[in-house]
Enzyme design. Structure first.
Site, PDB file in Angstrom:
ATOM      1  N   LYS A  26      -8.691  10.645 -25.245  1.00 40.40           N
ATOM      2  CA  LYS A  26      -9.374  11.586 -24.337  1.00 40.40           C
ATOM      3  C   LYS A  26     -10.838  11.747 -24.724  1.00 40.40           C
ATOM      4  CE  LYS A  26      -8.991  16.317 -25.119  1.00 40.40           C
ATOM      5  NZ  LYS A  26     -10.309  16.954 -25.155  1.00 40.40           N
ATOM      6  N   ASN A  27     -11.072  11.902 -26.020  1.00 40.07           N
ATOM      7  CA  ASN A  27     -12.429  12.248 -26.446  1.00 40.07           C
ATOM      8  C   ASN A  27     -13.383  11.057 -26.500  1.00 40.07           C
ATOM      9  OD1 ASN A  27     -11.643  14.853 -26.444  1.00 40.07           O
ATOM     10  ND2 ASN A  27     -11.419  15.043 -28.667  1.00 40.07           N
ATOM     11  N   ARG A  96     -15.458  20.151 -21.282  1.00 38.71           N
ATOM     12  CA  ARG A  96     -16.680  20.160 -22.087  1.00 38.71           C
ATOM     13  C   ARG A  96     -17.747  19.219 -21.537  1.00 38.71           C
ATOM     14  NH1 ARG A  96     -16.958  24.411 -24.767  1.00 38.71           N
ATOM     15  NH2 ARG A  96     -18.556  23.490 -26.086  1.00 38.71           N
ATOM     16  N   CYS A 120     -11.109  24.301 -24.394  1.00 40.71           N
ATOM     17  CA  CYS A 120     -10.189  25.223 -25.080  1.00 40.71           C
ATOM     18  C   CYS A 120     -10.931  26.371 -25.738  1.00 40.71           C
ATOM     19  CB  CYS A 120      -9.398  24.456 -26.138  1.00 40.71           C
ATOM     20  SG  CYS A 120      -8.252  23.286 -25.418  1.00 40.71           S
ATOM     21  N   ASP A 310      -8.381  18.601 -35.175  1.00 42.45           N
ATOM     22  CA  ASP A 310      -7.377  18.340 -34.136  1.00 42.45           C
ATOM     23  C   ASP A 310      -6.047  17.859 -34.719  1.00 42.45           C
ATOM     24  OD1 ASP A 310      -9.239  18.732 -31.858  1.00 42.45           O
ATOM     25  OD2 ASP A 310     -10.234  17.017 -32.744  1.00 42.45           O
ATOM     26  N   VAL A 332     -14.042  23.945 -38.999  1.00 43.81           N
ATOM     27  CA  VAL A 332     -14.806  23.434 -37.855  1.00 43.81           C
ATOM     28  C   VAL A 332     -14.892  24.481 -36.735  1.00 43.81           C
ATOM     29  CG1 VAL A 332     -15.005  21.579 -36.152  1.00 43.81           C
ATOM     30  CG2 VAL A 332     -14.169  21.068 -38.460  1.00 43.81           C
TER      31      VAL A 332
HETATM   32  N1  EPU Z   1     -21.579  23.759 -32.398  1.00 42.33           N
HETATM   33  C1  EPU Z   1     -22.640  24.648 -32.303  1.00 42.33           C
HETATM   34  N2  EPU Z   1     -23.620  24.408 -31.359  1.00 42.33           N
HETATM   35  C2  EPU Z   1     -23.575  23.331 -30.540  1.00 42.33           C
HETATM   36  C3  EPU Z   1     -22.513  22.402 -30.648  1.00 42.33           C
HETATM   37  C4  EPU Z   1     -21.518  22.650 -31.596  1.00 42.33           C
HETATM   38  O1  EPU Z   1     -22.688  25.638 -33.042  1.00 42.33           O
HETATM   39  O2  EPU Z   1     -24.483  23.183 -29.712  1.00 42.33           O
HETATM   40  C5  EPU Z   1     -20.509  24.009 -33.379  1.00 42.33           C
HETATM   41  C6  EPU Z   1     -19.185  24.327 -32.677  1.00 42.33           C
HETATM   42  O3  EPU Z   1     -19.113  25.687 -32.289  1.00 42.33           O
HETATM   43  C7  EPU Z   1     -18.166  23.965 -33.745  1.00 42.33           C
HETATM   44  C8  EPU Z   1     -18.828  22.761 -34.430  1.00 42.33           C
HETATM   45  O4  EPU Z   1     -20.221  22.822 -34.098  1.00 42.33           O
HETATM   46  O5  EPU Z   1     -18.041  25.013 -34.673  1.00 42.33           O
HETATM   47  C9  EPU Z   1     -18.275  21.410 -34.010  1.00 42.33           C
HETATM   48  O6  EPU Z   1     -18.322  21.272 -32.605  1.00 42.33           O
HETATM   49  P1  EPU Z   1     -18.514  19.855 -31.884  1.00 42.33           P
HETATM   50  O7  EPU Z   1     -19.756  19.919 -31.070  1.00 42.33           O
HETATM   51  O8  EPU Z   1     -18.368  18.778 -32.884  1.00 42.33           O
HETATM   52  O9  EPU Z   1     -17.276  19.845 -30.914  1.00 42.33           O
HETATM   53  P2  EPU Z   1     -17.201  19.309 -29.423  1.00 42.33           P
HETATM   54  O10 EPU Z   1     -18.056  18.133 -29.247  1.00 42.33           O
HETATM   55  O11 EPU Z   1     -17.336  20.452 -28.476  1.00 42.33           O
HETATM   56  C10 EPU Z   1     -15.292  17.581 -29.812  1.00 42.33           C
HETATM   57  C11 EPU Z   1     -13.913  17.407 -29.278  1.00 42.33           C
HETATM   58  C12 EPU Z   1     -12.990  18.429 -29.891  1.00 42.33           C
HETATM   59  C13 EPU Z   1     -12.978  18.245 -31.392  1.00 42.33           C
HETATM   60  C14 EPU Z   1     -14.402  18.384 -31.920  1.00 42.33           C
HETATM   61  C15 EPU Z   1     -14.511  18.126 -33.404  1.00 42.33           C
HETATM   62  C16 EPU Z   1     -14.351  16.589 -27.074  1.00 42.33           C
HETATM   63  C17 EPU Z   1     -14.299  16.804 -25.611  1.00 42.33           C
HETATM   64  N3  EPU Z   1     -13.932  17.569 -27.844  1.00 42.33           N
HETATM   65  O12 EPU Z   1     -15.690  18.882 -29.392  1.00 42.33           O
HETATM   66  O13 EPU Z   1     -11.689  18.153 -29.394  1.00 42.33           O
HETATM   67  O14 EPU Z   1     -12.149  19.207 -31.984  1.00 42.33           O
HETATM   68  O15 EPU Z   1     -15.276  17.456 -31.237  1.00 42.33           O
HETATM   69  O16 EPU Z   1     -14.089  16.840 -33.707  1.00 42.33           O
HETATM   70  O17 EPU Z   1     -14.722  15.523 -27.543  1.00 42.33           O
HETATM   71  C18 EPU Z   1      -9.669  18.644 -28.344  1.00 42.33           C
HETATM   72  O18 EPU Z   1      -9.648  17.449 -28.019  1.00 42.33           O
HETATM   73  O19 EPU Z   1      -8.701  19.421 -28.156  1.00 42.33           O
HETATM   74  C19 EPU Z   1     -10.870  19.163 -28.953  1.00 42.33           C
HETATM   75  C20 EPU Z   1     -11.118  20.470 -29.077  1.00 42.33           C
END
Ligand code: EPU
Length: 445
Positions: A26-27, A96, A120, A310, A332
């Site tokens: 998915k990601n 997202r 989520c 995850d 995280v």
């Molecule tokens: N963060 C910030 N500011 C930002 C971006 C992120 O403070 O502008 C913080 C977040 O709040 C969090 C940390 O940085 O505490 C990590 O967030 P990240 O940006 O890495 O997460 P994401 O890109 O929103 C993706 C996956 C998640 C997975 C995380 C970590 C997707 C669509 N989602 O999220 O997957 O847990 O990376 O690997 O790619 C899931 O698939 O269920 C899921 C939540």
């Protein structure tokens, strides 16, 4: 029209045994769909999973005029006739992806509007790194009640960015901005998850010039245009680890096809340390089983190559079957243990604390978030028609594992959240002798 709410009914208590194929990740699938919008010509993605998040992303692209054709597991994306730079929330929901579209579409239009992001509820999940990145590339961003509007005057310019935290999404935004910006971009403290490596490979196949190095640094030499490319979506490492935990928790034996074991990284070490075993059957097939009686563990989630946030939910269920006290420190997301409370109804013995347990203090120290969990095992799980409601996608699969090991019948509600990330769950699990049905919730009362 009101939709019928569907639920899973699971009769558990037996080892889960059989073969399963990990679907496309998915990601990466949803990010590859965004990458395709950077090109002048169509892209073709193979092994695209039949999941809700892909459907939501497809509907967003279609709403702005992208031609998206799906045939089985192949998706063809032609961005030639994008007509709108204002992305709506489709009827299928949000995820997202809008924040990634903001940067990617800004090469094509001088003003782009996207809605607030969904996804989520596992923490605050701000998007400040994305917005700052757009500004560093020379754009401006306005935040409104509905979402975000980015603008630019002239071509975006390459820049030097140090991410405050190696965020997956913000790294993707920087890649999307950098590949078509004028001049050189350097991203320091970038995320290095396998899905990021895949995205870099896809962008290179489209004509981008991207250099990676041993640290968390990515260098990009911007190019004037990109063309479409063809790429298979890698097998989902989060799914694969979940099936491993299902085998470990239920004392079963599960062979997972379609997964590159290298992408499971440190999960394999933790799995073995608690008594799980695995065997490499061929380059993308791994058999998982229980090697010995399960023992407790201290686990800290982290960015790659650490133990993925995850993976903690299915691993926690396995730890309820380990003899002793286990600890999981979630570093995280600040709010990713909501699912544990319902597990106690099935007989688990878990407790949450706001302290940083088991390792070094993390970003959430003294902030009052319940981000460490204590799991005391062994606790046999029992269900007597218990109804548990899925709070978020990954917790959903953890509930399936809990229900699979619990003696008796469990009813799982909120399956639409789980189905945003997992495709064909019921037929795939039924083939591994798990008694699972997808039924209207009303019919169960
Ligand atoms: N963060 C910030 N500011 C930002 C971006 C992120 O403070 O502008 C913080 C977040 O709040 C969090 C940390 O940085 O505490 C990590 O967030 P990240 O940006 O890495 O997460 P994401 O890109 O929103 C993706 C996956 C998640 C997975 C995380 C970590 C997707 C669509 N989602 O999220 O997957 O847990 O990376 O690997 O790619 C899931 O698939 O269920 C899921 C939540």
């Amino acid at each position: 029209m009101l939709q019928t709410e569907l639920a899973y009914r699971i009769n558990g208590g037996e080892p889960v045994v059989g073969q399963i194929t990990a679907l496309g990740a998915k990601n990466f699938a949803t990010k590859a769909m965004v990458a395709a919008l950077l090109a002048d010509t169509p892209s073709e993605l193979i092994n695209v999973p039949p999941i809700g998040d892909v459907a939501i992303t497809r509907d967003m692209l279609a709403a702005i005029g992208v031609d998206v054709q799906v045939q089985g597991e192949t998706m063809r994306i032609d961005p030639a006739r994008i007509r709108s730079s204002s992305v709506p929330i489709p009827d299928s929901g949000s995820n997202r992806i809008p924040i990634l579209l903001l940067g990617a579409l800004l090469h094509r239009f001088d003003e782009v509007a996207v809605p607030v992001v969904g996804g989520c509820k596992i923490g605050e999940r701000p998007v400040d790194f994305h917005l700052t990145a757009i500004e560093q590339f020379g754009g401006t961003v306005t935040t409104t009640a509905q979402g975000y509007v980015a603008r630019r005057a002239g071509r975006l310019r390459g820049t030097q960015i140090t991410l405050p935290y190696p965020s997956v999404g913000a790294t993707e935004t920087c890649l999307f901005l950098g590949v078509l910006a004028e001049g050189r971009t350097v991203i320091a403290n970038a995320a290095v998850e396998p899905e990021i490596s895949e995205l870099i490979t896809l962008l290179r196949a489209m004509g981008a010039v991207i250099f990676t190095s041993a640290g968390r640094e990515i260098k990009i030499e911007g190019v004037a245009r990109l063309s479409g490319a063809r790429m298979p979506i890698l097998g989902d490492r989060i799914e694969a680890a979940s099936w491993a935990c299902l085998a470990g928790a239920s004392d079963g034996d599960i062979t997972v096809h379609g997964i590159n074991p290298n992408n499971l990284g440190n999960f394999l070490a933790h799995f073995q340390q608690v008594g799980g075993g695995f065997e490499l059957l061929d380059r993308d097939t791994v058999r998982f089983f229980r090697r010995t009686r399960l023992s407790p563990a201290v686990v800290e989630t982290d960015v790659y190559p650490g133990f993925s946030t995850d993976w903690q939910q299915p691993f926690a269920i396995m730890l309820t079957q380990a003899n002793g006290i286990s600890i999981i420190h979630e570093t995280v997301y600040e709010n990713r243990f909501g699912y544990l409370k319902a597990l106690n109804q099935l007989g688990a013995n878990t407790q949450l604390t706001t302290h940083c347990l088991g390792g070094l203090p993390c970003r959430f120290k003294d902030k009052g978030h319940e981000h460490s969990a204590i799991i005391v095992g062994t606790t046999p799980l029992r269900a007597e028609g218990h109804v548990i409601t899925i709070p978020d996608l990954r917790a959903g699969l953890a509930y399936i594992i809990a229900a699979a090991i619990a003696r008796g019948t469990s009813i799982i509600r909120g399956v639409h959240l789980l189905e945003r990330g997992y495709g064909d769950v019921v037929p795939r699990l039924s083939r591994m002798n798990l008694k699972i049905e997808r039924v209207p919730f009303n019919a169960l009362r």
